[in-house]
Design an enzyme around this catalytic site. Sequence first.
Site, PDB file in Angstrom:
ATOM      1  CG  ASP A  71      -2.497 -18.932   6.328  1.00  0.00           C
ATOM      2  OD1 ASP A  71      -2.063 -20.079   6.112  1.00  0.00           O
ATOM      3  OD2 ASP A  71      -3.574 -18.709   6.909  1.00  0.00           O
ATOM      4  CG  ASP A  95      -6.209 -23.439   3.494  1.00  0.00           C
ATOM      5  OD1 ASP A  95      -5.794 -23.267   2.328  1.00  0.00           O
ATOM      6  OD2 ASP A  95      -6.226 -24.545   4.058  1.00  0.00           O
ATOM      7  CG  ASP A 115      -7.059 -16.810   8.373  1.00  0.00           C
ATOM      8  OD1 ASP A 115      -6.004 -17.485   8.449  1.00  0.00           O
ATOM      9  OD2 ASP A 115      -8.173 -17.323   8.145  1.00  0.00           O
TER      10      ASP A 115
END
Length: 376
Positions: A8, A10, A130
């Site tokens: 991922d 961001d 996240d």
Amino acid sequence: MKQILFIDRDGVVLEEPPIDFQIDAIDKTNFVKGALTNLSRIAADFDFHKVMVTNQDGLGTNSYPEAQFYPYHDLMIRTLDSVGFQFDEMIIDRTFAADNLPTRKPGTGLLTHLMDNELFDLANSFVIGDRWSDIQLAINLGAKAIYFKSGLHELTPEQALAFTDTIVLETSSWDEVYSFLKLGLRKVHHERNTNETKISIDVNMDGSGKASIDTGLGFFDHMLDQIARHGKIDLTITTQGDLHIDEHHTIEDTGIALGEAFAKALSDKRGMERYGFALPMDEADAKVLIDFGGRNWLVWNADFKREKIGEMPTEMFFHFFKSFSDGAKCNLNIECKGDNEHHKIEVIFKAFAKAIRMAVKRDPISNYLPSTKGVL
């Protein structure tokens, strides 16, 4: 077959601005601590097919023009390239969550070319993210997940339970991500069954301190929980013992089984510290020294005046640590002084856990075996 590392953007590579979750200005373009160093190491040490997978809500629309995205995205790419890391693919979904399209994580609509592909080993691949959607993506791909805890998108208790079998590492540290990829988790299941006890243990030496303990003895459970919590070890213990007779077999055999589980988990000691110590702690003044050197020995200098603490006989404290030392094949030196009997044994277990944590720490860059003998 090549493993894939799905990453991922961001919150994992770049810090995600908590105000609007958009990286659309130079002052909002900051790398997550440790990302550059460890992505450089990953590029140098592994042969992953490296894929960035990111949802960018409304990219290319008036709400998020490309001119506000690509200058900072390209800066990230150039910076990563300067440390030797290049993504093999960039997968960017531009839809909104409300569109509910299969191209948006956790959907796999943009990843079908990697699925059922004989070139790639998805079962041994990882998604680093996240959010819950990253972990669900790992499930949808048949991969495993590294849950990178950015602090912005915590899992609910229900999600954490549902994702237990998929998440192989929870961390907020890129150093720990690299260490896991380099060394793997020291995670074992161990059972010990006799006429007196039936014991099942799951231990992850590289865990976060999660514990589920059930020995039938509440105070003993509380002490074993200290090992997990203060040693940052994930520990599940279920003991069915002959408590209708007394506590002896339950405590002693749990110590043996736990030691045996540690011996399995620490079978490869390369890069490991081997020695650990915890000096006087709290008002009870406990000291614990440990050496996972392959030989069992216990020095015990602790006296208890009470017959029991909770339902646990104080004479069994010695037997537990002796049994652990025998099973783990380690040297243990334990000393404790103090007035409160409860505090004394609790601080012994805490110091024991901290000594373990020090001794089992590994250096992912080192292949050194901590012994002049060449074997442990």
